[in-house]
Design an enzyme around this catalytic site. Structure first.
Site, PDB file in Angstrom:
ATOM      1  N   LYS A 158       0.960  -0.962   0.084  1.00  0.00           N
ATOM      2  CA  LYS A 158      -0.090   0.095   0.071  1.00  0.00           C
ATOM      3  C   LYS A 158       0.971   1.281   0.068  1.00  0.00           C
ATOM      4  O   LYS A 158       0.684   2.367  -0.774  1.00  0.00           O
ATOM      5  CB  LYS A 158      -0.804  -0.108   1.297  1.00  0.00           C
ATOM      6  CG  LYS A 158      -1.957   1.129   1.220  1.00  0.00           C
ATOM      7  CD  LYS A 158      -2.663   1.334   2.514  1.00  0.00           C
ATOM      8  CE  LYS A 158      -3.713   0.382   2.633  1.00  0.00           C
ATOM      9  NZ  LYS A 158      -4.951   0.762   2.050  1.00  0.00           N
ATOM     10  N   GLY A 164      -8.121  -7.311   4.964  1.00  0.00           N
ATOM     11  CA  GLY A 164      -8.888  -7.200   5.992  1.00  0.00           C
ATOM     12  C   GLY A 164      -8.173  -7.940   7.329  1.00  0.00           C
ATOM     13  O   GLY A 164      -8.803  -8.263   8.277  1.00  0.00           O
ATOM     14  N   MET A 209      -5.291  -7.358   8.815  1.00  0.00           N
ATOM     15  CA  MET A 209      -4.803  -6.374  10.154  1.00  0.00           C
ATOM     16  C   MET A 209      -5.520  -5.167   9.981  1.00  0.00           C
ATOM     17  O   MET A 209      -6.633  -5.087   9.505  1.00  0.00           O
ATOM     18  CB  MET A 209      -3.488  -6.114   9.814  1.00  0.00           C
ATOM     19  CG  MET A 209      -2.452  -7.398   9.965  1.00  0.00           C
ATOM     20  SD  MET A 209      -0.878  -7.034   9.639  1.00  0.00           S
ATOM     21  CE  MET A 209      -0.937  -6.373   7.853  1.00  0.00           C
ATOM     22  N   ARG A 269      -3.346  -1.372  -6.323  1.00  0.00           N
ATOM     23  CA  ARG A 269      -2.474  -2.601  -6.385  1.00  0.00           C
ATOM     24  C   ARG A 269      -2.985  -3.363  -7.571  1.00  0.00           C
ATOM     25  O   ARG A 269      -3.930  -3.258  -8.020  1.00  0.00           O
ATOM     26  CB  ARG A 269      -3.049  -3.157  -4.966  1.00  0.00           C
ATOM     27  CG  ARG A 269      -4.291  -3.521  -4.849  1.00  0.00           C
ATOM     28  CD  ARG A 269      -4.423  -4.045  -3.421  1.00  0.00           C
ATOM     29  NE  ARG A 269      -5.848  -4.264  -3.185  1.00  0.00           N
ATOM     30  CZ  ARG A 269      -6.520  -4.524  -1.965  1.00  0.00           C
ATOM     31  NH1 ARG A 269      -5.514  -4.565  -0.798  1.00  0.00           N
ATOM     32  NH2 ARG A 269      -7.649  -4.646  -1.707  1.00  0.00           N
ATOM     33  N   HIS A 294      -1.223 -41.730   0.574  1.00  0.00           N
ATOM     34  CA  HIS A 294      -1.830 -42.425  -0.404  1.00  0.00           C
ATOM     35  C   HIS A 294      -3.056 -41.798  -1.054  1.00  0.00           C
ATOM     36  O   HIS A 294      -3.073 -41.859  -2.272  1.00  0.00           O
ATOM     37  CB  HIS A 294      -1.981 -43.763   0.047  1.00  0.00           C
ATOM     38  CG  HIS A 294      -2.600 -44.691  -0.959  1.00  0.00           C
ATOM     39  ND1 HIS A 294      -3.998 -44.836  -1.032  1.00  0.00           N
ATOM     40  CD2 HIS A 294      -2.027 -45.623  -1.884  1.00  0.00           C
ATOM     41  CE1 HIS A 294      -4.060 -45.798  -2.301  1.00  0.00           C
ATOM     42  NE2 HIS A 294      -2.810 -46.216  -2.640  1.00  0.00           N
ATOM     43  N   CYS A 326      10.133 -37.369 -10.287  1.00  0.00           N
ATOM     44  CA  CYS A 326       8.864 -37.835 -10.526  1.00  0.00           C
ATOM     45  C   CYS A 326       8.113 -37.808  -8.907  1.00  0.00           C
ATOM     46  O   CYS A 326       6.974 -38.403  -9.094  1.00  0.00           O
ATOM     47  CB  CYS A 326       8.993 -39.116 -10.975  1.00  0.00           C
ATOM     48  SG  CYS A 326      10.043 -40.292  -9.892  1.00  0.00           S
ATOM     49  N   SER A 380      15.896 -40.402 -11.574  1.00  0.00           N
ATOM     50  CA  SER A 380      14.586 -39.735 -11.474  1.00  0.00           C
ATOM     51  C   SER A 380      14.628 -39.386  -9.831  1.00  0.00           C
ATOM     52  O   SER A 380      14.442 -40.240  -9.289  1.00  0.00           O
ATOM     53  CB  SER A 380      13.597 -40.596 -11.910  1.00  0.00           C
ATOM     54  OG  SER A 380      12.309 -39.804 -11.683  1.00  0.00           O
ATOM     55  N   TYR A 391      13.780 -32.887 -16.980  1.00  0.00           N
ATOM     56  CA  TYR A 391      12.307 -32.985 -17.102  1.00  0.00           C
ATOM     57  C   TYR A 391      11.729 -33.132 -15.712  1.00  0.00           C
ATOM     58  O   TYR A 391      12.240 -33.685 -14.758  1.00  0.00           O
ATOM     59  CB  TYR A 391      11.902 -34.315 -17.922  1.00  0.00           C
ATOM     60  CG  TYR A 391      12.007 -35.588 -17.604  1.00  0.00           C
ATOM     61  CD1 TYR A 391      11.128 -36.267 -16.694  1.00  0.00           C
ATOM     62  CD2 TYR A 391      13.190 -36.299 -17.711  1.00  0.00           C
ATOM     63  CE1 TYR A 391      11.237 -37.084 -16.134  1.00  0.00           C
ATOM     64  CE2 TYR A 391      13.161 -37.406 -17.321  1.00  0.00           C
ATOM     65  CZ  TYR A 391      12.540 -37.775 -16.435  1.00  0.00           C
ATOM     66  OH  TYR A 391      12.831 -39.379 -15.996  1.00  0.00           O
ATOM     67  N   ARG A 400      -3.166   2.690   8.841  1.00  0.00           N
ATOM     68  CA  ARG A 400      -3.543   1.555   8.307  1.00  0.00           C
ATOM     69  C   ARG A 400      -2.315   0.712   7.893  1.00  0.00           C
ATOM     70  O   ARG A 400      -1.014   1.188   7.926  1.00  0.00           O
ATOM     71  CB  ARG A 400      -3.904   1.681   6.581  1.00  0.00           C
ATOM     72  CG  ARG A 400      -5.561   2.116   6.535  1.00  0.00           C
ATOM     73  CD  ARG A 400      -5.935   2.164   5.171  1.00  0.00           C
ATOM     74  NE  ARG A 400      -7.047   2.372   4.743  1.00  0.00           N
ATOM     75  CZ  ARG A 400      -7.689   3.865   4.548  1.00  0.00           C
ATOM     76  NH1 ARG A 400      -6.753   4.723   4.548  1.00  0.00           N
ATOM     77  NH2 ARG A 400      -8.740   4.048   4.442  1.00  0.00           N
TER      78      ARG A 400
END
Lengths: 888, 888
Positions: free
Chosen positions: B26, B105, B107, B352, B468, B844, B777, B864, B96
């Site tokens: 802000k 909202g 704080m 903002r 799982h 993976c 992997s 990858y 503020r």
């Protein structure tokens, strides 16, 4: 060009005893003896490099090997005057394996090689002894058939027995030369029948067959098992020794024997050995004839009437005694010798460092140092620290008869026999009634501790070297065999099954925690005795070592034992062990059942005075020495009972419904408790537990300081922290408790707050952790479990396969895995010191009592190791050895 | 000397939007707007450094802060012409909070500060509006009382209601100036009564009270929870903004409103907002009066008759529309604005970056790039990759009424409602009957997979983000809420309890897998729609990314979904998932019950054709793309049933006694299965399993190559290896199977053998592993479990405490722990490449679908990532973002 073959003999010796890795122990020592002029039959050694080549190249040899071997044979021929394959005066050789480390009997040997139908006849003529020649030939066929051609050796033995029966004879020696010749024919037929191929007549073919068999035998099952048990890497390989035969069986001016330059049982500095007149070396070992003592003194002691070598062949004995002196002075260690006397001439066939009992090793080391034969450092290094345990525990009488039922893991040393009991309560009951009992369980849990204490030994079907049973048994000094997978329990009948044996509670059983064997019935045990040499070695060790040695202990008994064994403090007090007493577990369970902070605090308030008393006792015994206290570590469900009935009791005591208790137990149960809600995670979620423990520590410390004047040095350890924040949150509670107690008592206690580094992340982030932690204690058990992903409780099902397959040749829970876990310890040390150069560094895992691991901890520069009380002497010695090795 | 206070206004602006870390969002944007000449009421920002100081110094301030604040107030006075605490023309300010990240909202805010009995009277006179002055004063007392003095704000509201009732009024606006003055007196009494202290009259005391309250509010529970949910570190702190008040409630030439420069729901490029005439900003938010649309177009669309701002105040609107253009051009992003019109003058109070739906974000990004407002790279970075999931799954209708029962972990995105079922079989049954069901379980196991597949959503009481249930649900694209600890099961009644609600099978329930909420009954859901912008962004992402993206999949359905979502191969095919079908599990269990190799081989022979068929389907779908197949991974006991009855069936089918089956099950059970006999340890102890799987792979590959002409590229992955030897032993089996199948079929398939790096030791010893492994992997799930020592199935009981306590601010199973686990991945990459520079490197674990983690994987240079099929689009985008970030 690589040299593959190394000669020894009067015409030139290429090697020496420093070349053990290349020539194997036997080859290197034959060369050494030959080099210093001792009477060694000439020969040569095919190096271990050839073995490596052999396995790397699909069982073939280097191109130049054949020529080198032929040249070496020529050298032997030149010295002996005989010739290989020469029917007139045939050269016979022995072919023996010889690895870097001694592996007695594990690999194959072929003697009398070079005999065939022609040379046997020639030998008979040349030696003028047909019986000797054909006895040698039939022995050769049997050995070669067995070792090289894989013929069942029982067939040869049967044939020999058949012949004796036919002739109505009892002893082999009663067979004549013609009998032997007939046997040779029968033996050759056996080979033909079994193998569809005739027994090879070409001595060169025989030689290469024998060499190949020795190399191949390096990987036979027997050898592989031996290597695994003795931590010998498969990659070392074996050498092959080819040596001119000498014969102890050519008449009564011949003999063969073995000798030790000092007594291998007691360590006494006196010549000790056995021999046989007119015999081959294998006869001494085979036990067909009883060997005679070497010296007159021994003969007198044994009450034997047969002459000793000293008496029978005084000149040869004098020569041998001289060899004894020269070899001990040369090698500066007790030697194990093999010799043969051929027609009055002494030949040395082997020398090597002699195996000895732990007791003998200790005495020899001290005496040799006092004789200035070796230095004190050498004396310290001569003793196997891990074997020191033997001196502190009963051992099985080696002479006792025993029936081995099965084998588990050698989890805690000592032998014990007693009646089988299947529950901890029953163990306590029967022990109270004066019975000696062995507690047999699927596995143990903290609830079994009273029963383990009451038992003389513990046998479990599950769990590895650092399972609960193993760790606790070692801590208590109880014999323990773990993970004996063949032991099965039938809950219905209350019986146990081991292989096909059925046993019941009350039946006698014996376990040997030193090797993992389980025996039926009672086997005699020998109680340990501690000699003066023990004290001397410990004194020297303490002077030499840099590493501190502490003990893992929480009971006053253990703490006292630790102190008696020379511990310099407590490196790990596992506070959870203090909560299992009958009166405490109730409060503990009430705390677990409480579903809010207030309820937990009320239960903890009951535990506080008990915990304080525990610490008072420990601090009093340790009299100002450092005491590392670990905050509550195990997951709470470990404190809950397993049966529905017991849970109902817990519910009643805790004032909750059975259903609530069940729900709570279900909610607490975990899939992987090792990685669960434990360690400082408990202190983070239930800070009131940490608060109570901290208060108990400080109240106890203040009380002891006021009473005894010895101000305790508590080192409070936050377990399982992987972040600095966890430590700082616990530290807040600890510091607050310290401040509060000081305010109340007016006594200020200086203390440290540190952490147990037992997770890979903790080592990786050690620099960050050291911002909060004033000390690290490496928890190498859990660090091994997490780094390798192996649960020590479950490893039993595959770790032996892993040893067999050379994946982890040494159990990583016994000796630290240097590459993996060691890397993490080293990184933890280095990174911890970057933040806090003077951070105190210790280790309190089971590795703290293992010699190889201690050597590693010296290398990475820890300040101390901590181990079970009974391992403290071994750790002191190992620490000295490590310091010596590290300063070399 | 540190500067603590930063001014903004016409008389000088110290900050700009780049100083967000110091000034908060802000404050930085107020400075920026002021700097570019937009109409911003003057004020100043107290930096986040003060917040840090405040918490580091026991809630005190730097010495020089007071002087800096006073000077800054003087500047405001100079610009406004009013004076703080001046009864004649009092300066009023707002106070503020403003953190680096937006926390709407969360704080506290105090408005109208500076009013007291004197200045309120002065304001009434100066503004010539007593009602306005005392309304402002009473609002101030209420806000200040609530926020700073901790008075229950309900008391003020009650007093206001009482007065309205007494006066017979309905709206606040009907109260007169005198009423307001009377309320002020009542409010002051409330403060006195509640707090035993009068309401502070000194504006300076008020100011410091408000500043302190804002700093303190940074650590209130609401804010802490918000930070945790949004991954905002506590260390960032908040700034405090003090700004001259402007009033939208001084008459009908006043207004206040909020606006978005584009439509935040759809992303359409049209001005969108709401406003109220004669109101303060809080009135818009509070919803007491219904705000009106900003533009005529919107008003028409809504069918409202009240004038839009465009119609009511055309000049102000034109000015605001101009601000809109300037701000969007300046910030190059959609802005969320707050404005107030005081007596015809426009003031900007905030700008903002506006929050937007995933759909809107996508559209705006594409359109802004096409408008050349931003580059394509910027467009790609504008979209939250993790939120992309929203576009692929149903979401809850935000307008639907709902009763939240409890909250668990947001384990797999999507909202689902259906009837409760408590078992997998029942789920399948009811789904077959056409019902939509939610499977509710304590936790799931591989045996539940058919039920999970049949269900629309899964709810579990235990387990974390990578349990799982979570992993499988994400893989299947099912909604899932995990670890909802409040869900309890009563086995006797078959009912479930959530808090105090009792639910039964068949009752309707709704879960939101995106945030973890569980609702009673059926809540309406909205089906996803995929726009053209989605395809555009994916195309741009693919052009930009370096990382390959594969999917974790084993079923043909999953593989097809993965391919449709753009996966370039399969990075993880978990072969064990293939063994749970009814006809396969029997053979699997027969294999487990067999106690010798022959028995196992017989059972495996039955599995071979099924497994081959699975691979054939996968290879066919993937048409030549790489398919990484992991050998059997879970411990065998996972394939055994849990109840005695079922075990008896297994015994019968396997031809063993019930007792033998029981013994076998007991022997297989493990204390810590995660660290047990699993992964390649199975292949080492039972090489026949590895052999069967390898054969199935090669037979399938050859068959597909012959049928389709697309030659499959299998990459065979050895799981859980920590040594090169483990890989080499498995490789022997694999190579032998490949050679055998090639010999049989005449087809040669090129394949790779690699390993899953999922243990710390594997990373440490990666150089050694790479001697055998052709690819790595990284299995970051298990690597996280072992490195951090946290079982993902058990973490639910403490991981939220750990988040609350800032220990692991982000769930390490969701986003990779860079310091710990990341270190190991990086080390594994570096060390692996030292041995094999061209080693293929992938990941993976679940982290393969997480944007932050993907950014890390780009940094360390993996080849990858592989993730659940439904996360493939997110991964493609994240990979592009990572490439952009890494090239910056």
């Amino acid at each position: 060009m690589t040299k593959w073959v190394y000669n020894f003999g009067k015409l030139g010796t290429d090697g020496d005893s420093s070349m053990r890795n290349l020539l194997g122990g036997k080859g290197a020592n034959l060369a050494e003896m030959s080099g210093i002029g001792l009477p060694v039959p000439p020969g040569f050694t095919i190096s271990t490099d050839v073995c490596t080549y052999f396995y790397d190249h699909n069982h073939t040899y280097p191109d130049t090997l054949d020529a080198e071997v032929r040249a070496a044979i020529v050298k032997i021929e030149a010295e002996t005057g005989s010739a290989f394959a020469d029917p007139k005066n045939p050269l016979l050789v022995s072919v023996r394996s010889g690895a870097r480390a001694s592996m007695p009997g594990m690999m194959d040997t072929v003697l009398n090689l070079g005999l065939n139908d022609e040379t046997a006849a020639g030998l008979a003529k040349h030696a003028n002894d047909s019986r000797f020649a054909y006895d040698s030939y039939r022995r050769f066929i049997q050995m070669y058939g067995d070792v090289v051609m894989d013929v069942d050796h029982g067939l040869f033995e049967d044939a020999l027995e058949d012949m004796k029966r036919e002739r109505g004879l009892i002893n082999d020696t009663d067979l004549t030369g013609d009998d032997m010749m007939a046997l040779v024919a029968i033996y050759k037929d056996i080979v033909m029948e079994e193998m569809d191929t005739p027994f090879p007549q070409d001595p060169w073919e025989q030689l290469w067959g024998a060499i190949g068999a020795v190399f191949t035998s390096w990987t036979n099952t027997r050898a592989a098992t031996y290597r695994r048990l003795n931590n010998i890497p498969a990659a070392w390989g074996t050498a092959v020794n080819v040596q001119a035969m000498v014969f102890g069986n050519m008449g009564d001016d011949c003999a063969t024997g073995v000798a030790f330059t000092r007594d291998p049982s007691t360590g006494e500095n006196s010549f000790y050995g056995e021999f046989l007149i007119n015999a081959q070396g294998e006869d001494v070992v085979a036990g067909i004839r009883t060997p005679l003592p070497l010296t007159a003194k021994e003969r007198e002691k044994s009450g034997s009437s047969a002459a000793s070598l000293q008496e029978a062949m005084p000149e040869v004995f004098a020569q041998l005694d001289d060899v004894r002196s020269r070899l001990e002075a040369h090698y500066r260690d007790m030697q194990d010798l093999e010799f043969t006397v051929q027609q009055g001439t002494l030949y040395m066939l082997q020398t090597r460092s002699g195996k000895r009992t732990a007791e003998a090793a200790l005495r020899m080391a001290v005496e040799m140092a006092e004789e200035n034969l070796i230095s004190r450092d050498e004396a310290l290094c001569r003793i196997d620290a891990n074997a020191l345990d033997q001196l502190l525990h009963p051992t099985l009488d080696p002479k006792a008869e025993k029936i081995c039922l099965t084998r588990g893991l050698p989890a805690s040393p000592g032998a014990a026999c007693g009646k089988i009991v299947l529950s901890a309560d029953r163990a306590e009951e029967m022990a109270a009634a004066g019975e000696t009992v062995i507690l047999v369980r699927l596995e143990t849990s903290p609830e079994d501790i009273h029963g383990m204490h009451a038992a003389a030994g513990i046998l479990t079907a599950r769990g590895g070297m650092t399972s609960h049973a193993a760790v606790v048994a070692r801590g208590m000094g109880r014999a323990c065999v773990c993970g004996a997978g063949d032991v099965r329990f039938d809950q219905v009948s209350g019986k146990i099954f081991i292989q096909d044996q059925v046993l019941s509670e009350g039946d006698l059983i014996t376990i040997d925690g030193a090797n993992g064997d389980v025996y039926a019935g009672a086997v005699d045990t020998i109680q340990p005795k501690m000699s003066g040499a023990f004290g001397t070695i410990m004194k020297w060790a303490d002077e030499r070592r840099r590493l501190g040695v502490r003990a893992n202990a929480e009971t006053t008994t253990d703490a006292q034992v630790a102190l008696d064994f020379g511990a310099e403090g407590i490196g790990l007090c596992r506070t959870e062990h203090m909560f299992f007493d009958a009166d405490r577990i109730i409060a503990m369970r009430q705390m677990i059942m409480a579903n809010n902070t207030e309820g937990r605090e009320a239960a903890l308030a009951k535990l506080l005075p008990m915990q304080r008393k525990d610490f008072e006792s420990l601090f009093t015994i340790m009299a100002g020495r450092p005491v590392t206290i670990r905050l509550l570590d195990p997951p709470l469900h470990e404190f809950l009972p397993h049966s529905a009935d017991e849970l109902a009791e817990v519910a009643e005591v805790s004032g909750v419904t059975v259903e609530t208790a069940r729900q709570r137990a279900v909610k607490l149960s975990e899939s992987n408790p090792m990685l669960g809600h434990r360690g400082c995670r408990l202190a983070i979620t239930y800070p009131e537990i940490c608060r109570m423990q901290a208060r108990a520590i400080f109240e106890a410390a203040c009380a002891v300081a006021q009473t005894t004047g010895d101000v305790p040095s508590p080192e409070i350890m936050v377990p399982l922290a992987a972040t600095a924040r966890e430590i700082s949150l616990c530290k807040q509670e600890i510091d607050a408790a310290a401040a509060a107690v000081t305010a109340e008592t007016g006594v200020s206690v200086s203390y440290l707050v540190g952490t147990m580094v037992e997770l890979p992340r903790s080592s990786i982030c050690a620099a960050e952790l050291a911002e909060e932690a004033e000390f690290f204690s490496f928890g190498t058990n859990d660090l091994t479990q997490t780094a390798l992903g192996i649960s020590r409780d479950d490893a039993g099902s595959f770790l032996h396969h892993y040893a067999d397959a050379d994946i982890y040749p040494v159990d990583p829970f016994v000796s630290i895995d240097r590459e993996g876990v060691g890397f993490l310890v080293d990184m933890g040390v280095k990174r911890g010191r970057t933040t806090r150069p003077d951070i105190k560094l210790g280790i309190c895992g089971e590795h703290g009592g293992d010699a190889d691991s201690i050597c590693f901890f010296e290398e990475v520069g820890l300040d101390y190791v901590s181990c079970s009380p009974f391992r403290v002497p071994a750790a002191r010695l190992a620490a000295a050895q490590a310091a010596i090795k590290n300063s070399a």
